[in-house]
Design a protein around this motif. Structure first.
Motif, PDB file in Angstrom:
ATOM      1  N   VAL A   1    -112.101  35.321 -27.431  1.00 33.97           N
ATOM      2  CA  VAL A   1    -110.988  34.397 -27.181  1.00 33.97           C
ATOM      3  C   VAL A   1    -109.933  34.449 -28.282  1.00 33.97           C
ATOM      4  O   VAL A   1    -108.794  34.002 -28.074  1.00 33.97           O
ATOM      5  CB  VAL A   1    -111.503  32.949 -27.013  1.00 33.97           C
ATOM      6  CG1 VAL A   1    -112.425  32.859 -25.806  1.00 33.97           C
ATOM      7  CG2 VAL A   1    -112.215  32.452 -28.271  1.00 33.97           C
ATOM      8  N   ALA A   2    -110.279  34.984 -29.441  1.00 31.17           N
ATOM      9  CA  ALA A   2    -109.309  35.098 -30.542  1.00 31.17           C
ATOM     10  C   ALA A   2    -109.791  36.172 -31.497  1.00 31.17           C
ATOM     11  O   ALA A   2    -110.986  36.268 -31.788  1.00 31.17           O
ATOM     12  CB  ALA A   2    -109.163  33.766 -31.282  1.00 31.17           C
ATOM     13  N   PHE A   3    -108.843  36.968 -31.974  1.00 31.96           N
ATOM     14  CA  PHE A   3    -109.191  38.047 -32.905  1.00 31.96           C
ATOM     15  C   PHE A   3    -108.011  38.281 -33.840  1.00 31.96           C
ATOM     16  O   PHE A   3    -106.877  38.460 -33.392  1.00 31.96           O
ATOM     17  CB  PHE A   3    -109.500  39.333 -32.137  1.00 31.96           C
ATOM     18  CG  PHE A   3    -109.876  40.482 -33.025  1.00 31.96           C
ATOM     19  CD1 PHE A   3    -111.192  40.684 -33.398  1.00 31.96           C
ATOM     20  CD2 PHE A   3    -108.901  41.350 -33.514  1.00 31.96           C
ATOM     21  CE1 PHE A   3    -111.532  41.733 -34.247  1.00 31.96           C
ATOM     22  CE2 PHE A   3    -109.234  42.387 -34.357  1.00 31.96           C
ATOM     23  CZ  PHE A   3    -110.562  42.584 -34.727  1.00 31.96           C
ATOM     24  N   GLU A   4    -108.268  38.266 -35.138  1.00 33.16           N
ATOM     25  CA  GLU A   4    -107.228  38.500 -36.136  1.00 33.16           C
ATOM     26  C   GLU A   4    -107.794  39.309 -37.293  1.00 33.16           C
ATOM     27  O   GLU A   4    -108.995  39.255 -37.582  1.00 33.16           O
ATOM     28  CB  GLU A   4    -106.680  37.174 -36.688  1.00 33.16           C
ATOM     29  CG  GLU A   4    -105.892  36.343 -35.695  1.00 33.16           C
ATOM     30  CD  GLU A   4    -104.548  36.951 -35.343  1.00 33.16           C
ATOM     31  OE1 GLU A   4    -103.962  37.651 -36.216  1.00 33.16           O
ATOM     32  OE2 GLU A   4    -104.071  36.732 -34.213  1.00 33.16           O
TER      33      GLU A   4
ATOM     34  N   ALA B   1    -114.818  34.462 -31.425  1.00 34.37           N
ATOM     35  CA  ALA B   1    -113.611  34.734 -32.198  1.00 34.37           C
ATOM     36  C   ALA B   1    -114.022  35.545 -33.416  1.00 34.37           C
ATOM     37  O   ALA B   1    -115.193  35.539 -33.812  1.00 34.37           O
ATOM     38  CB  ALA B   1    -112.936  33.434 -32.621  1.00 34.37           C
ATOM     39  N   ALA B   2    -113.067  36.255 -34.001  1.00 36.74           N
ATOM     40  CA  ALA B   2    -113.372  37.051 -35.189  1.00 36.74           C
ATOM     41  C   ALA B   2    -112.170  37.106 -36.106  1.00 36.74           C
ATOM     42  O   ALA B   2    -111.022  37.147 -35.647  1.00 36.74           O
ATOM     43  CB  ALA B   2    -113.804  38.463 -34.803  1.00 36.74           C
ATOM     44  N   LEU B   3    -112.437  37.108 -37.389  1.00 35.10           N
ATOM     45  CA  LEU B   3    -111.418  37.205 -38.426  1.00 35.10           C
ATOM     46  C   LEU B   3    -111.931  38.220 -39.446  1.00 35.10           C
ATOM     47  O   LEU B   3    -112.904  37.959 -40.164  1.00 35.10           O
ATOM     48  CB  LEU B   3    -111.201  35.837 -39.073  1.00 35.10           C
ATOM     49  CG  LEU B   3    -110.007  35.607 -39.981  1.00 35.10           C
ATOM     50  CD1 LEU B   3    -108.714  36.086 -39.353  1.00 35.10           C
ATOM     51  CD2 LEU B   3    -109.906  34.127 -40.329  1.00 35.10           C
ATOM     52  N   LEU B   4    -111.305  39.397 -39.480  1.00 29.27           N
ATOM     53  CA  LEU B   4    -111.848  40.521 -40.234  1.00 29.27           C
ATOM     54  C   LEU B   4    -110.823  41.081 -41.223  1.00 29.27           C
ATOM     55  O   LEU B   4    -109.626  40.998 -40.989  1.00 29.27           O
ATOM     56  CB  LEU B   4    -112.266  41.653 -39.277  1.00 29.27           C
ATOM     57  CG  LEU B   4    -113.176  41.276 -38.108  1.00 29.27           C
ATOM     58  CD1 LEU B   4    -113.439  42.493 -37.235  1.00 29.27           C
ATOM     59  CD2 LEU B   4    -114.486  40.691 -38.624  1.00 29.27           C
ATOM     60  N   PRO B   5    -111.312  41.684 -42.312  1.00 31.78           N
ATOM     61  CA  PRO B   5    -110.384  42.282 -43.288  1.00 31.78           C
ATOM     62  C   PRO B   5    -109.743  43.555 -42.742  1.00 31.78           C
ATOM     63  O   PRO B   5    -110.345  44.292 -41.957  1.00 31.78           O
ATOM     64  CB  PRO B   5    -111.286  42.595 -44.483  1.00 31.78           C
ATOM     65  CG  PRO B   5    -112.653  42.762 -43.889  1.00 31.78           C
ATOM     66  CD  PRO B   5    -112.720  41.792 -42.741  1.00 31.78           C
TER      67      PRO B   5
END
Length: 413
Positions: free
Chosen positions: A235-238, A207-211
């Motif tokens: 599986v998740a990216f935002e 998963a990743a959460l990026l600016p």
């Protein structure tokens, strides 16, 4: 130190034009590598902002008086160096530290056949163009710098008329190519290293959460390519802007399917994002946290939520040793980017000593696939002007980063 690593056998015709044996042309802070069999080794946060937000002087802020040109060394091979010495604020401080490091590097090569022509661009494209023209008129065979992305095209435009390459210090990969090579810390290397390491320890679902900014865009592309290359799945990216809570809730709900979570932001942003995830109900102890070199920050080390997270960065031993030598010589602390200037000068001085005569800085030589070794470890230039670095993997602990996996000793194919 900068050393040329041995080219692999079976080289293509283009590679065959490069030096083929392991040549000991490197020095490490005064200690020469003299054996032909010697092995050679190689965020941008102390002075600059994250990628895509380089700390350029404000248009409204006055710059200082232009610094007079200076030279170091008396060799036959002339090397131009362009720095924002009279720019405002942190830019001039960084430039002064990089100039010191450049002169320190050249001093190591006591028999170097190089003369360094140091020019001030004032932190502007116009200044960079004038500085480049001056250096070329004085016979520069290669240009080191400038520091800011906006000044690189102006420098390159002049350099290309003489078929002279540039090794610039900008982190913006969009200015690379057509004779411009970047010797900066680029996020693609961080992402490739940390994803490869995560896959090597069994992580398959990411998963990743990026600016939502230029840095986040570059990391996103590198992340998706790296996960695909290692046969993993996302599986998740935002991505997030001012609102962290909503994307944090989305990721928190999906973390049960993930082995690893990439958070790529500067120290303040990563800590805020970890807090938002915790507030959204995420148990970050159940997932392996991954990060980039921007995690090398006291705020990250002090965060309880980020303890045990892994990030890619240059082996800190190189910068520690460099800083000790720098303090002894100049009585002050170097900026983090000072090693870039040191390595750039060491590389040009080393290549100027290669036997056989002929041009020293051709594309075939600069893009040697085996790479070079410097203060921050292994690096090589790609034909498109970007670079690849051999990075260590560090673990977040309260006292600072702890090495988990060392820097590679050589590049793969």
């Amino acid at each position: 130190m900068v050393g040329l690593l041995q080219s692999r056998s079976g080289a293509s015709g283009r590679q065959a034009a490069r030096p083929s044996r392991r040549t000991a042309i490197g020095f490490m802070l005064g200690a020469p590598l003299l054996s032909a069999c010697a092995s050679a080794q190689q965020s941008f946060s102390q002075f600059s902002k994250p990628f895509g937000a380089e700390a350029q002087p404000s248009a409204a802020a006055p710059t200082g008086p232009a610094q007079p040109p200076s030279a170091a060394g008396n060799g036959q091979v002339k090397v131009g160096m362009i720095l924002p010495l009279s720019a405002s604020g942190n830019a001039s401080l960084a430039a002064a530290s990089m100039k010191n490091a450049a002169e320190m590097s050249l001093a190591v090569f006591q028999t170097a056949n190089v003369q360094l022509l140091i020019k001030d661009d004032g932190g502007t494209p116009q200044g960079a163009q004038q500085a480049a023209q001056q250096a070329l008129d004085e016979g520069a065979q290669i240009i080191l710098g400038p520091l800011f992305a906006g000044s690189v095209p102006a420098t390159a435009q002049v350099a290309r008329t003489r078929n002279v390459p540039c090794i610039a210090f900008s982190t913006d990969s969009s200015v690379a190519g057509r004779g411009v090579y970047l010797l900066s810390f680029q996020p693609e290397s961080d992402v490739n290293r940390i994803v490869d390491h995560a896959a090597s320890i069994g992580k398959r679902s990411f998963a990743a959460l990026l600016p939502e900014n230029a840095y986040g865009n570059v990391v996103e592309l590198a992340f998706k390519q790296a996960v695909g290359r290692r046969g993993g799945r996302i599986v998740a990216f935002e991505k997030y802007g001012g609102d962290r809570a909503t994307p944090a809730r989305t990721i928190a709900q999906a973390l049960g399917q993930a082995d690893a979570l990439l958070l790529a932001d500067d120290g303040e942003g990563v800590v805020a994002m970890a807090d938002a995830l915790t507030a959204a109900g995420a148990n970050l102890r159940n997932v392996q946290l991954l990060g980039t070199g921007l995690w090398d920050n006291p705020r990250v080390f002090a965060s309880a939520a980020l303890q045990g997270g892994l990030y890619a960065a240059p082996d800190p031993a190189g910068f520690r040793g460099f800083s000790t030598k720098y303090r002894a010589r100049f009585g002050s602390e170097p900026v983090r980017t000072a090693t870039l200037a040191y390595d750039a000068v060491a590389l040009t001085a080393a290549l100027a000593q290669t036997p056989g005569g002929g041009p020293h800085y051709t594309p075939a030589i600069l893009t040697n696939s085996s790479g070079f070794a410097g203060i921050d470890g292994l690096f090589r230039f790609r034909p498109d002007g970007t670079n690849e670095r051999g990075l260590a993997v560090m673990r977040v602990a309260s006292g600072g980063g702890v090495p988990v996996a060392g820097s590679p000793k050589s590049f793969g194919a």
